[in-house]
Scaffold this active site. Sequence first.
Site, PDB file in Angstrom:
ATOM      1  CG  HIS A 164     -24.092  41.785  49.166  1.00 23.98           C
ATOM      2  ND1 HIS A 164     -25.273  42.391  49.462  1.00 23.98           N
ATOM      3  CD2 HIS A 164     -23.403  42.648  48.404  1.00 23.98           C
ATOM      4  CE1 HIS A 164     -25.296  43.579  48.915  1.00 23.98           C
ATOM      5  NE2 HIS A 164     -24.181  43.760  48.258  1.00 23.98           N
TER       6      HIS A 164
ATOM      7  CD  GLN B 219     -33.262  39.771  54.902  1.00 22.31           C
ATOM      8  OE1 GLN B 219     -34.083  40.622  54.663  1.00 22.31           O
ATOM      9  NE2 GLN B 219     -32.094  40.056  55.413  1.00 22.31           N
TER      10      GLN B 219
HETATM   11  P1  IMP Z   1     -33.725  37.573  61.326  1.00 23.93           P
HETATM   12  O1  IMP Z   1     -33.944  38.249  60.009  1.00 23.93           O
HETATM   13  O2  IMP Z   1     -32.391  37.889  61.938  1.00 23.93           O
HETATM   14  O3  IMP Z   1     -34.867  37.805  62.271  1.00 23.93           O
HETATM   15  O4  IMP Z   1     -33.698  35.984  61.073  1.00 23.93           O
HETATM   16  C1  IMP Z   1     -34.851  35.259  60.650  1.00 23.93           C
HETATM   17  C2  IMP Z   1     -34.478  34.141  59.687  1.00 23.93           C
HETATM   18  O5  IMP Z   1     -34.045  34.719  58.451  1.00 23.93           O
HETATM   19  C3  IMP Z   1     -33.308  33.263  60.154  1.00 23.93           C
HETATM   20  O6  IMP Z   1     -33.533  31.934  59.703  1.00 23.93           O
HETATM   21  C4  IMP Z   1     -32.106  33.849  59.438  1.00 23.93           C
HETATM   22  O7  IMP Z   1     -31.079  32.905  59.270  1.00 23.93           O
HETATM   23  C5  IMP Z   1     -32.743  34.247  58.112  1.00 23.93           C
HETATM   24  N1  IMP Z   1     -32.041  35.357  57.454  1.00 23.93           N
HETATM   25  C6  IMP Z   1     -32.071  36.660  57.775  1.00 23.93           C
HETATM   26  N2  IMP Z   1     -31.332  37.382  56.929  1.00 23.93           N
HETATM   27  C7  IMP Z   1     -30.848  36.518  56.021  1.00 23.93           C
HETATM   28  C8  IMP Z   1     -30.032  36.682  54.855  1.00 23.93           C
HETATM   29  O8  IMP Z   1     -29.619  37.775  54.473  1.00 23.93           O
HETATM   30  N3  IMP Z   1     -29.764  35.534  54.174  1.00 23.93           N
HETATM   31  C9  IMP Z   1     -30.231  34.323  54.547  1.00 23.93           C
HETATM   32  N4  IMP Z   1     -30.996  34.141  55.622  1.00 23.93           N
HETATM   33  C10 IMP Z   1     -31.301  35.220  56.350  1.00 23.93           C
END
Ligand code: IMP
Length: 434
Positions: free
Chosen positions: A41, A224
């Site tokens: 962010h 997240q």
């Molecule tokens: P990962 O956390 O990189 O394994 O991603 C898994 C899912 O979570 C994917 O759909 C990403 O786009 C989503 N994601 C991970 N971190 C964020 C965030 O900070 N904001 C929004 N989506 C996220």
Amino acid sequence: MAALVVVGSQWGDEGKGKIVDLLAKDADVIVRYQGGSNAGHTVITNKGTFIFHLIPSGILYRGKVCVLGNGVVIDPGGLIGELDHLQTQGITFGKRFVISHRAHLIMPYHKAIDKAAEQAKGARRIGTTGRGIGPAYVDKMARIGIRMGDLLNPDLFRQKVQENLVEINAFLKHIHNADGFTVDLIAKEYEAYGERLRPYIADVSVALDRAMSKKQRILFEGAQGTHLDVDFGTYPFVTSSSACAGGACTGSGVGPTKIDAVLGVTKAYTTRVGGGPFVTELQDEIGQMLMTRGHEYGSTTGRARRCGWLDSVLLRHAVRTNGLTSLAITKLDVLDGAKELKICTGYRYQGKLYKEMPADLEVLQGCEPVYERWAGWATDTTGLRAYKALPMAAKRYLRRIEELTGCPMDMISTGSKREDTIVLRNPLTTSRKR
Ligand code: IMP
């Protein structure tokens, strides 16, 4: 009030960064408890624009202590890059920054596996950020993870990497047809990281206990959002950590009885990055308008976010699974000028009405939204700081969110600057009866 957890109520990107930044002014300690550099962010102050992936943005305030708990997975190279960048912008760290000895490390092979696994999934890919988050948590649960504390013992570190590489290199080569790694290169790189990060590594649970016994205020910053939580999100289209409020306890070493309140940050509409079900998604000009007006592009990957109407089914699930005590509504100004607004109150699947989030992905993917319609407003609400200045239609929309979620609203954000916020009650400095 001693401890407040701030979580996202939707799929992340709700604007938690700004709300946490605002609340951090009244906190003594700010704690990240899960996720890694998949989060991101931007905070805009009169000193400039600051981008954060791992370090809590509370570091911008003089004298505040910022913590990365054991639940966070840390890419040490990325973390050092962030430290260096903030230092060049005049931010000092010293004793104000603490990293849990127990936090797991993201290794180069985690990123390689993340990317290779996504590619292999084809159309079923999750759309991960490619930061190695999932594979790092897999190793943690498989009990072969390498932790921050291991960086302080180069011999042990080397031995653990060597043991892991036997399986990992075979997996990369034979399953993914990808290159493997050598222990020498990893050890050399990570040894240097260990030396650099050594002053910050400590027992976070003990440090937080001490802070609490001194009656300090602790702000837990979730990354997240609820629907990306590995248990309560839209599995398997989720991240690999506990993004819900419970993660604040397991991810920092603070017991649940120490948490006083949980604030759910909620965008005035809904967005999602990556794959997975999204019942209120709009693939029309209204969705496009939300994306453009809301600058809906991921701050970590730059990907365009999918946009849709506000979904109270998602929000009720967030209220329940997090035990939300209040809401902070963000980006209200993005809805300015829309003639009509819709709020989803339930889902319909094969003739059956669902008022609560279905756990079954098949069902969720087939759900149609049931909407109620609300009048929009023509007035510009950007930067408004008083509730009474809001147009009546905006107040009605906000009150309806409170009714549908059964959760009171504490804050309304009307712009990207810290000051562009209507604060009805500060959830960190005032208690609300539960
Ligand atoms: P990962 O956390 O990189 O394994 O991603 C898994 C899912 O979570 C994917 O759909 C990403 O786009 C989503 N994601 C991970 N971190 C964020 C965030 O900070 N904001 C929004 N989506 C996220």
